[in-house]
Enzyme design. Structure first.
Site: not given
Length: 408
Positions: A101-102
């Site tokens: 998610d990053e």
């Protein structure tokens, strides 16, 4: 960063607004100790449920709450779609996937095509929102460290989800961070060590002489000193791939195993997977390590032992050595966890033949394992498994359908 990625994806699949829905992604929801992997903003603000919370903490009286089982393959698919959007604005070599998610993007060379940094950031946010219905927060900085700190400490709490930290802002940004644990790279143990040195904030860390930190903490102390001043010389297009010093695998069993033969089945499966990774990387091992953890109801903790072996990456050779370790040190206690590792890694120079073995048989074993590896890489690990994986106690078949330890 994608806000509560797992939870947001589940909301979108249900045609819900991730910012308004009451949803948690939870593994083993049937158990009181079921673990929350992600929660929507409403779950955090209203019920104080966040990543790491347990099933027994969930206010089940609230009928608005949706409990979603993890779907790792779906999340990976959506992540790939997001990466495709990133590649519209930056070359692949200037994109670094930090986690599911990053992601870090270096858009230094993209301004002539797409505009200013702020314009590019808002275009990326817009594309992801319009195409995938996901909200994105963004940290902007002169280097990856500043961007990450801006994201973690400010962007997540802003309405537009954007924060920008520059070198000249360090005294008013990094030095104002009061809790050491709020800085990426400083965990609880590192923070505790710094506090024992009398360092309780990022400002105090920045004012500590470099020789003092380096003497006390080595290269980590040196890194922390530079980070406290906002310095990070890493370049996204200069990839560093470390050489593995060991290859291993561990698992916590779903129940206590009282029968040694069932434990041996699991060990066999685990060794096969690790040996396959050795062959894929064209390396051999000459030191093996086995750790067995006993049940919490046992009066004994378990054991951990290693052994030197002839250099190899063959499953056929490695399995008997691991089983010998288990049989030698097992105390007939119920087993709950197993960990194996292969160390003293060297590049494979050739095939070591034994004067007393059939050469053709040895070569056939090696060729067979390479063929099995190719089939598994193409069709999945469960495409070719030993019949023992169908016996009671085997976990390989079930785990082959998991992604990241959860159901795909």
């Amino acid at each position: 960063m994608l806000n509560r990625f797992f939870a947001s994806v589940e909301c979108v699949k249900r045609r819900l607004n991730p910012l308004e829905a009451y949803l948690v992604v939870m593994s083993n929801a049937e158990r009181a100790g079921g673990l929350v992997l992600a929660a929507t903003p409403k779950m955090k603000s209203v019920h104080h449920i966040k990543t790491g919370s347990r099933m027994y903490e969930l206010p089940t009286w609230d009928e608005r709450i949706i409990i979603a089982p993890p779907r790792m393959k779906l999340y990976l698919k959506v992540n790939a779609m997001i990466q495709a959007i990133f590649r519209r604005y930056a070359p692949a070599e200037f994109i670094h996937v930090y986690s599911i998610d990053e992601c870090f993007l270096d858009i230094t060379g993209s301004h002539l095509l797409f505009g200013s940094t702020d314009e590019i950031v808002r275009k990326i946010q817009r594309d992801i929102l319009e195409e995938l219905r996901l909200y994105v927060t963004v940290g902007i900085g002169d280097n990856p460290l500043l961007a990450k700190l801006a994201l973690d400490n400010v962007a997540k709490n802003r309405p537009d989800g954007i924060a920008e930290w520059r070198y000249e802002d360090v005294p008013e940004t990094i030095w104002k961070i009061k809790h050491l644990e709020d800085v990426c790279g400083i965990g609880h143990r590192t923070a505790a060590y710094l506090k024992r040195m009398g360092i309780f904030s990022m400002y105090q860390l920045s004012q500590t002489p470099l020789p003092v930190l380096k003497s006390a903490m080595g290269v980590i102390g040196e890194q922390l000193y530079y980070h406290a001043h906002g310095l990070d010389y890493s370049r996204l297009n200069e990839k560093y791939v470390p050489v593995n010093k060991s290859y291993g695998k561990s698992q916590i069993l779903e129940k206590d195993y009282h029968i040694p033969a069932e434990v041996e089945i699991v060990i066999r499966e685990m060794v096969e997977e690790v040996a396959m990774r050795l062959r894929q990387n064209h390396v051999d091992t000459s030191v093996i390590h086995l750790s067995i953890g006993y049940s919490k109801y046992s009066i004994k903790k378990g054991f951990s032992h290693q052994a030197k072996i002839p250099s190899t990456n063959s499953s056929h050779t490695l399995i008997p050595y691991f089983l010998e370790l288990f049989r030698r040190y097992d105390e007939r206690e119920p087993v709950r966890s197993i960990a194996i590792s292969c160390g003293k890694i060297t590049l494979k120079a050739g095939l070591q033949l034994n004067l007393f073995e059939d050469v053709n048989r040895t070569l056939n074993h090696e060729q067979l394992e390479v063929t099995v590896d190719k089939i598994r890489m193409r069709y999945g690990f469960k495409s070719l498994m030993h019949a023992s994986s169908l016996l009671t106690g085997a976990t390989g078949l079930k785990r082959s359908e998991m992604v990241g330890g959860h159901k795909g």
